[in-house]
Design an enzyme around this catalytic site. Structure first.
Site, PDB file in Angstrom:
ATOM      1  CG  ASP A 132      33.634   0.852 -11.435  1.00  0.00           C
ATOM      2  OD1 ASP A 132      32.829   1.609 -12.021  1.00  0.00           O
ATOM      3  OD2 ASP A 132      33.650   1.151 -10.297  1.00  0.00           O
ATOM      4  CG  HIS A 199      29.937   1.734 -10.498  1.00  0.00           C
ATOM      5  ND1 HIS A 199      30.278   2.794 -11.166  1.00  0.00           N
ATOM      6  CD2 HIS A 199      29.317   2.211  -9.312  1.00  0.00           C
ATOM      7  CE1 HIS A 199      30.182   3.952 -10.488  1.00  0.00           C
ATOM      8  NE2 HIS A 199      29.513   3.658  -9.269  1.00  0.00           N
ATOM      9  CD  GLU A 263      28.780   6.395  -6.820  1.00  0.00           C
ATOM     10  OE1 GLU A 263      29.100   7.430  -6.450  1.00  0.00           O
ATOM     11  OE2 GLU A 263      29.513   5.679  -7.652  1.00  0.00           O
TER      12      GLU A 263
HETATM   13  C1  ACM Z   1      31.608   4.471  -3.843  1.00  0.00           C
HETATM   14  O1  ACM Z   1      32.630   5.227  -3.640  1.00  0.00           O
HETATM   15  N1  ACM Z   1      30.815   4.573  -4.936  1.00  0.00           N
HETATM   16  C2  ACM Z   1      31.319   3.097  -3.115  1.00  0.00           C
END
Ligand code: ACM
Ligand code: ZN
Length: 484
Positions: A132, A199, A263
């Site tokens: 991440d 991410h 995201e």
């Molecule tokens: C997430 O909670 N961003 C998958």
């Protein structure tokens, strides 16, 4: 006691008159076999009668689950086992839990305790979130800076909690194989996640050339959603992802690999010459479509290696995701996951408002988690059949140690496990709360300290206070405004 203290509850239980002393059960009164004709390797038949114990399972996994059930029964009936017949199989084939090892790392020995608890609860997937923005936690040889640079961050600033110390580390291949073996012994698949194209700040900090701007940025120390993502227009990016996945595949033998897809802001792609050129070349119209194309390429690569990709639901925004990618629904206001399932795609159900275990009990009380029906509203018959199952994630920005993790995860994870195993018509929240009393000491014996009962279902006033407090503690002005 009129009902067996099982969690998850078995689907067809017939209690019969009589019982047999445990001392009378020896080798000759214990019969166990496998009958693959049942068609479901997780199913089993268990009987306890004057002849002893008989197990007929659909496969090795079913035999393992029969043993789990028997263990739970013998704990509540330590002297004499009641006569009974159980015919059991899971409601869903996919019953998962997810651990974020990026924001805070859980030691291997503690991960094993979680796996023991998962096995007890008949969960069968361990989704391991390994990369991440705030760190890279998987040992990769072909790109050494991923471990030398991307695995460490210069502080942790999650919401209003600040820590200036360097934080980091990664799991070695040997440790990850050890976890994969530990899981395999318990009929659990490990699903490693390499989150992309968003991410990815940590990897970009190590290899800036895989981002659109190519600028040096530090491994992220804050929580949130960040604009620097992988450059889809640079062929080197996909090559690096393929090389990494080739190593991931050699560590983890299981069928599924999670490729993230959540995201990913499109700001950089809109400004990037290479991404824009690729959009034109491919005849695409939007950056969201470019994400769909990117995820499809990675999924096809995995398919060429005999694996199957899972993505979070945002990748559906492209409108062109391959149908053989499994979609994990967590936040999907447009109900694209429902449409995907209704038109033939498989989905995993992980609604953040019910199944995210990092939220306080005030916001997500145990009973709210329990009562959620994984057959989402809007699913038709075909769509309902395409629900692969459920998964409960634990994100760890605000969870710094194992006791806190256990407090948040248990017993709510048991509620999700029961939704995964026990058919909706056999589930009952009051009954579940009674049966939980027997689960708590079982969890404790595994080294897990669940939240005390007084915290499971706070009253409306405490719910409000806890929820407000939580959001005040995690929210910063920067987070609301967005990062650039
Ligand atoms: C997430 O909670 N961003 C998958
Ligand atoms: Zn780009």
């Amino acid at each position: 006691m009129d009902k067996l203290q099982l969690i998850p509850y078995s689907n067809e239980v017939r209690m019969l008159p009589g019982s047999i002393p445990l001392s009378k059960i020896g080798r000759r009164s214990f019969f166990s076999t496998i009958d693959r004709n049942t068609g479901n390797p997780e199913s089993y038949y268990l009987s306890i009668s004057e002849n002893g114990i008989k197990i007929v399972a659909g496969g090795e996994a079913g035999r393992y689950y029969a043993a789990q059930t028997l263990k739970q029964i013998s704990e509540t009936y330590p002297d004499r086992l009641p006569f009974l017949e159980i015919r059991d199989k899971p409601a869903f084939p996919y019953r998962g839990f997810m651990l974020d090892s990026v924001r805070h790392m859980t030691p291997i020995e503690d991960i094993k305790k979680l796996i023991d608890a998962a096995a007890l609860l008949k969960l069968n997937k361990f989704h391991w979130h390994l990369t991440d923005d705030q760190g890279w936690r998987i040992e990769i040889d072909s790109y050494p800076l991923l471990n030398e640079v991307a695995s460490y961050r210069n502080g942790s600033h999650f919401g209003k909690v600040h820590d200036d110390r360097i934080y980091g580390g990664y799991y070695t291949k040997r440790e990850m194989r050890e976890i994969a073996d530990y899981c395999a012994d318990r009929h659990i698949d490990v699903i490693p996640e390499i989150d992309m194209p968003g991410h990815m700040v940590a990897a970009i900090a190590a290899y800036p050339e895989i981002s659109c701007r190519g600028e040096e940025i530090p491994v992220e120390t804050r929580q949130g959603i960040f604009p620097d993502i992988l450059c889809a227009g640079n062929p080197k990016t996909l090559q690096m992802i393929f090389d990494i996945l080739d190593e991931v595949i050699r560590i983890f033998p299981c069928k599924y690999i999670h490729i993230g897809g959540d995201e990913a802001p499109k700001k950089r792609w809109k400004e990037c010459r290479h991404c824009q050129e690729l959009i034109r070349e491919l005849g695409l119209e939007t950056e969201e479509e470019l994400q769909g194309w990117f995820m499809n390429r990675v999924a096809e690569f995995l398919q060429s290696r005999g694996r199957k990709a899972i993505t979070w639901n945002e990748s559906l925004n492209s409108g062109l995701l391959n149908k053989d990618i499994i979609v994990q629904m967590w936040m999907d206001r447009k109900k694209l996951s429902v449409d995907f399932a209704n038109s033939g795609g498989n989905i995993i159900v992980s609604p953040f408002y019910h199944y995210y275990l990092d939220y306080p009990y005030g916001m997500t009380p145990l009973n709210k988690t329990y009562k959620f029906d994984p057959i989402l509203k809007g699913l038709d018959n075909q769509g309902a059949g395409n629900v692969a199952g459920v998964e409960t994630p634990v994100w760890t920005e605000h969870i710094r140690d194992f006791n806190q993790l256990c407090f948040m995860a248990f017993p709510r994870a048991a509620a999700v496990a029961e939704a995964g195993w026990t058919f909706e018509e056999n589930r009952d929240v009051d009954d579940f709360n009674v049966r939980l009393q027997a689960l708590i000491p079982r969890l404790r014996s595994l080294g897990i300290k669940p939240a005390p009962e007084k915290d499971w279902n706070p009253n409306p006033f405490r719910r409000l206070i806890q929820t407000i407090r939580f959001f005040l503690s995690i929210t910063t002005k920067e987070m609301i405004k967005g990062y650039d």
